[in-house]
Design a protein around this motif. Sequence first.
Motif, PDB file in Angstrom:
ATOM      1  N   TYR A  22      -1.984  -5.195   5.076  1.00  0.00           N
ATOM      2  CA  TYR A  22      -2.629  -4.112   5.698  1.00  0.00           C
ATOM      3  C   TYR A  22      -4.000  -4.631   6.537  1.00  0.00           C
ATOM      4  O   TYR A  22      -4.761  -3.816   6.788  1.00  0.00           O
ATOM      5  CB  TYR A  22      -3.346  -3.263   4.586  1.00  0.00           C
ATOM      6  N   ALA A  23      -3.806  -5.735   6.724  1.00  0.00           N
ATOM      7  CA  ALA A  23      -4.890  -6.570   7.454  1.00  0.00           C
ATOM      8  C   ALA A  23      -4.842  -6.276   9.105  1.00  0.00           C
ATOM      9  O   ALA A  23      -4.528  -7.311   9.784  1.00  0.00           O
ATOM     10  CB  ALA A  23      -5.071  -7.803   7.266  1.00  0.00           C
ATOM     11  N   TYR A  24      -4.720  -5.208   9.572  1.00  0.00           N
ATOM     12  CA  TYR A  24      -4.431  -4.595  11.143  1.00  0.00           C
ATOM     13  C   TYR A  24      -5.787  -4.184  11.775  1.00  0.00           C
ATOM     14  O   TYR A  24      -5.499  -3.658  12.885  1.00  0.00           O
ATOM     15  CB  TYR A  24      -3.422  -3.662  10.915  1.00  0.00           C
ATOM     16  N   VAL A  27      -0.478   4.604   8.096  1.00  0.00           N
ATOM     17  CA  VAL A  27      -0.718   3.936   6.818  1.00  0.00           C
ATOM     18  C   VAL A  27       0.267   4.671   5.770  1.00  0.00           C
ATOM     19  O   VAL A  27       0.716   4.027   5.138  1.00  0.00           O
ATOM     20  CB  VAL A  27      -2.134   4.088   6.419  1.00  0.00           C
ATOM     21  N   SER A  28       0.397   5.992   5.528  1.00  0.00           N
ATOM     22  CA  SER A  28       1.182   6.746   4.894  1.00  0.00           C
ATOM     23  C   SER A  28       2.706   6.032   4.917  1.00  0.00           C
ATOM     24  O   SER A  28       3.331   6.120   4.200  1.00  0.00           O
ATOM     25  CB  SER A  28       0.907   8.090   4.793  1.00  0.00           C
ATOM     26  N   THR A  29       3.172   6.212   6.335  1.00  0.00           N
ATOM     27  CA  THR A  29       4.493   5.810   6.491  1.00  0.00           C
ATOM     28  C   THR A  29       4.834   4.289   6.069  1.00  0.00           C
ATOM     29  O   THR A  29       5.756   4.115   5.407  1.00  0.00           O
ATOM     30  CB  THR A  29       4.943   6.119   7.968  1.00  0.00           C
ATOM     31  N   THR A  30       3.952   3.594   6.351  1.00  0.00           N
ATOM     32  CA  THR A  30       4.127   2.096   6.036  1.00  0.00           C
ATOM     33  C   THR A  30       4.056   1.781   4.435  1.00  0.00           C
ATOM     34  O   THR A  30       4.734   1.000   3.839  1.00  0.00           O
ATOM     35  CB  THR A  30       3.223   1.130   6.805  1.00  0.00           C
ATOM     36  N   THR A  31       3.165   2.605   3.663  1.00  0.00           N
ATOM     37  CA  THR A  31       2.999   2.325   2.514  1.00  0.00           C
ATOM     38  C   THR A  31       4.346   3.044   1.575  1.00  0.00           C
ATOM     39  O   THR A  31       4.745   2.270   0.866  1.00  0.00           O
ATOM     40  CB  THR A  31       1.744   3.254   1.907  1.00  0.00           C
ATOM     41  N   LEU A  32       4.715   4.089   2.016  1.00  0.00           N
ATOM     42  CA  LEU A  32       6.216   4.542   1.546  1.00  0.00           C
ATOM     43  C   LEU A  32       6.965   3.528   1.757  1.00  0.00           C
ATOM     44  O   LEU A  32       7.779   3.186   0.617  1.00  0.00           O
ATOM     45  CB  LEU A  32       6.524   5.879   2.123  1.00  0.00           C
ATOM     46  N   PHE A  33       7.150   2.754   3.044  1.00  0.00           N
ATOM     47  CA  PHE A  33       8.218   1.761   3.032  1.00  0.00           C
ATOM     48  C   PHE A  33       8.097   0.688   2.198  1.00  0.00           C
ATOM     49  O   PHE A  33       8.925  -0.081   1.695  1.00  0.00           O
ATOM     50  CB  PHE A  33       8.522   1.271   4.356  1.00  0.00           C
ATOM     51  N   TYR A  34       6.636   0.230   1.966  1.00  0.00           N
ATOM     52  CA  TYR A  34       6.294  -1.039   1.447  1.00  0.00           C
ATOM     53  C   TYR A  34       6.885  -0.826  -0.151  1.00  0.00           C
ATOM     54  O   TYR A  34       7.155  -1.732  -0.707  1.00  0.00           O
ATOM     55  CB  TYR A  34       4.829  -0.961   1.428  1.00  0.00           C
ATOM     56  N   ILE A  35       6.381   0.480  -0.762  1.00  0.00           N
ATOM     57  CA  ILE A  35       6.714   0.773  -2.243  1.00  0.00           C
ATOM     58  C   ILE A  35       8.093   0.799  -2.443  1.00  0.00           C
ATOM     59  O   ILE A  35       8.612   0.090  -3.372  1.00  0.00           O
ATOM     60  CB  ILE A  35       6.068   2.029  -2.412  1.00  0.00           C
ATOM     61  N   LEU A  36       8.959   1.530  -1.636  1.00  0.00           N
ATOM     62  CA  LEU A  36      10.601   1.401  -1.732  1.00  0.00           C
ATOM     63  C   LEU A  36      11.091   0.095  -1.529  1.00  0.00           C
ATOM     64  O   LEU A  36      12.026  -0.340  -2.469  1.00  0.00           O
ATOM     65  CB  LEU A  36      10.813   2.469  -0.574  1.00  0.00           C
ATOM     66  N   CYS A  37      10.838  -0.638  -0.415  1.00  0.00           N
ATOM     67  CA  CYS A  37      11.358  -2.082  -0.040  1.00  0.00           C
ATOM     68  C   CYS A  37      10.786  -3.034  -1.444  1.00  0.00           C
ATOM     69  O   CYS A  37      11.796  -3.526  -1.833  1.00  0.00           O
ATOM     70  CB  CYS A  37      10.896  -2.639   1.097  1.00  0.00           C
ATOM     71  N   LEU A  76      -0.425  -2.446  -4.242  1.00  0.00           N
ATOM     72  CA  LEU A  76       0.065  -2.062  -3.140  1.00  0.00           C
ATOM     73  C   LEU A  76      -0.794  -0.766  -2.880  1.00  0.00           C
ATOM     74  O   LEU A  76      -1.183  -0.680  -1.813  1.00  0.00           O
ATOM     75  CB  LEU A  76       1.425  -1.792  -3.136  1.00  0.00           C
ATOM     76  N   PHE A  77      -0.809   0.125  -3.596  1.00  0.00           N
ATOM     77  CA  PHE A  77      -1.622   1.530  -3.622  1.00  0.00           C
ATOM     78  C   PHE A  77      -2.935   1.405  -3.195  1.00  0.00           C
ATOM     79  O   PHE A  77      -3.594   1.741  -2.738  1.00  0.00           O
ATOM     80  CB  PHE A  77      -1.244   2.525  -4.811  1.00  0.00           C
ATOM     81  N   ALA A  78      -3.427   0.382  -4.055  1.00  0.00           N
ATOM     82  CA  ALA A  78      -4.911   0.081  -3.938  1.00  0.00           C
ATOM     83  C   ALA A  78      -5.313  -0.611  -2.575  1.00  0.00           C
ATOM     84  O   ALA A  78      -6.081  -0.006  -1.807  1.00  0.00           O
ATOM     85  CB  ALA A  78      -5.493  -0.996  -5.090  1.00  0.00           C
ATOM     86  N   PHE A  79      -4.701  -1.377  -2.189  1.00  0.00           N
ATOM     87  CA  PHE A  79      -4.803  -2.085  -0.669  1.00  0.00           C
ATOM     88  C   PHE A  79      -4.456  -0.968   0.560  1.00  0.00           C
ATOM     89  O   PHE A  79      -5.200  -0.793   1.466  1.00  0.00           O
ATOM     90  CB  PHE A  79      -4.221  -3.205  -0.566  1.00  0.00           C
ATOM     91  N   PHE A  88      -4.963   2.209   0.031  1.00  0.00           N
ATOM     92  CA  PHE A  88      -6.058   3.207   0.100  1.00  0.00           C
ATOM     93  C   PHE A  88      -7.284   2.338   0.767  1.00  0.00           C
ATOM     94  O   PHE A  88      -8.168   2.988   1.678  1.00  0.00           O
ATOM     95  CB  PHE A  88      -6.595   3.675  -1.413  1.00  0.00           C
ATOM     96  N   ILE A  89      -7.548   1.229   0.366  1.00  0.00           N
ATOM     97  CA  ILE A  89      -9.029   0.693   1.038  1.00  0.00           C
ATOM     98  C   ILE A  89      -8.747   0.361   2.344  1.00  0.00           C
ATOM     99  O   ILE A  89      -9.500   0.612   3.289  1.00  0.00           O
ATOM    100  CB  ILE A  89      -8.883  -1.006   0.331  1.00  0.00           C
TER     101      ILE A  89
END
Length: 482
Positions: free
Chosen positions: A254-256, A285-295, A72-75, A77-78
């Motif tokens: 993350y394919a947006y 991206v930071s907001t969505t990643t936070l939600f992705y990790i938590l969910c 999740l974190f890798a994608f 960042f990419i």
Amino acid sequence: MALEFQKNSMFVPMELESGDVQENFDDDGRKKRTGTLLTASAHIITAVIGSGVLSLAWAIAQLGWVAGPAILFAFSFIAYFTSTVLADCYRSPGPDSGKRNYTYMDVVRSHLGGVKVTLCGLAQYANLVGVTIGYTITASISMVAVQRSNCFHKNGHEASCSIESYPYMIIFAVIQIILSQIPNFHKLSWLSILAAVMSFAYTSIGLGLSIAKVAGVGHHVKTSLTGVVVGVDVSESEKVWKSFQAIGDIAFAYAYSTVLIEIQDTLRSSPPESKVMKRALLAGVSTTTLFYILCGTIGYAAFGNKAPGNFLTDFGFYEPFWLIDFANVCIAIHLIGAYQVFCQPLYWFVEARCSQRWPDSKFINSEHAVQVPCCGATYRVNLFRLVWRTTYVVVTTVIAMIFPFFNDFLGLIGAASFYPLTVYFPIEMHIAQRKIPKYSFKWVWLKILSWTCLIVSLVAAAGSIKGLATDVKHYKPVSTQQ
């Protein structure tokens, strides 16, 4: 008087010699853009966060506590890195000055040219069509889930509660036909903000229910560092294929990139669009990643290796039923907005090409003023826009009805488009724009990143093809019930 094409609208007259051009129009002669950091961030969040965020618990379950969050974190960042270099390519030759590029294909044409422009168009627009069909299916599933939730509450969790999804697809299509008459992204900011709020609402509900389940008395589920256990939860081959599918789910979350240039083209020219876009990307991206990790992680902690594909529509939770209903309504509203974010670039592409091909056609280029009842406002109707956009929504809805497992096709389309649109083209344009020397340290690591992502896309495509083969084997034509 000169006629200038207004993006995502039809031809509009512009007094290019008048003294108020600077005040009313941008440096390219088009109507002054009004987008801000807030609207761009809303567009990005609407494009990135989909109902798929609620399936990340399943993805983490396949990969485990170590690989799941790491991927999740890798994608994240990419996707952020390649999106920032794409933002610099909006203008050419430099990021802050030069000619504007209105679409992803225009950007590729300006920096790379040749056959790569055609390949970019095929990947981008095939992906956009696939996404809109997938959203039609997903929105109907969420609306069906509302009825099923009420049925389970009334008749018990073991009741069959089979509900037809066709009526909900038709309702979704009618809404999209109406919204599709909004001519361009500039007029859709309110819808993207509403959709972003809805995405926060249903992800927060899913997250809150997961936390409550974890904190519940007597809660115990099986989790592991490597995910589902071979020989216990899945067979050896299933472990491999489902891990591939999980990697694909995370990658395509993350394919947006397909809509980023169109979003950037809504921004006002001062401060420079690339700088505002990078800030919007960081926020989005930071907001969505936070939600992705938590969910993903808390959902895995709640359900363990038995995590459902989507714990709101697949009924990982049954109660409180009214909260499940509200969350699924939020999903449907979010997908209404997300559908427009993804289909507007396709609308504009077809309308622009037709206008260039038949510049004297009144059917394509003329607008007619129509008085809107009650409010006294005037809406300008273009007949070609009305027919073309309505036809598109109808066709994609029919395809969604005929092939209800089209989400697996969407995974395959995503696998085909993720690498070229999110990674390959941005990196190649960055190398060309900055004139990075061949075989230099930066050139080498950019190429390594590109090839690594290609391998991941191929792996994800393999997982999607395997899923499709399974679906086709059990497929019953015109399946209408959930």
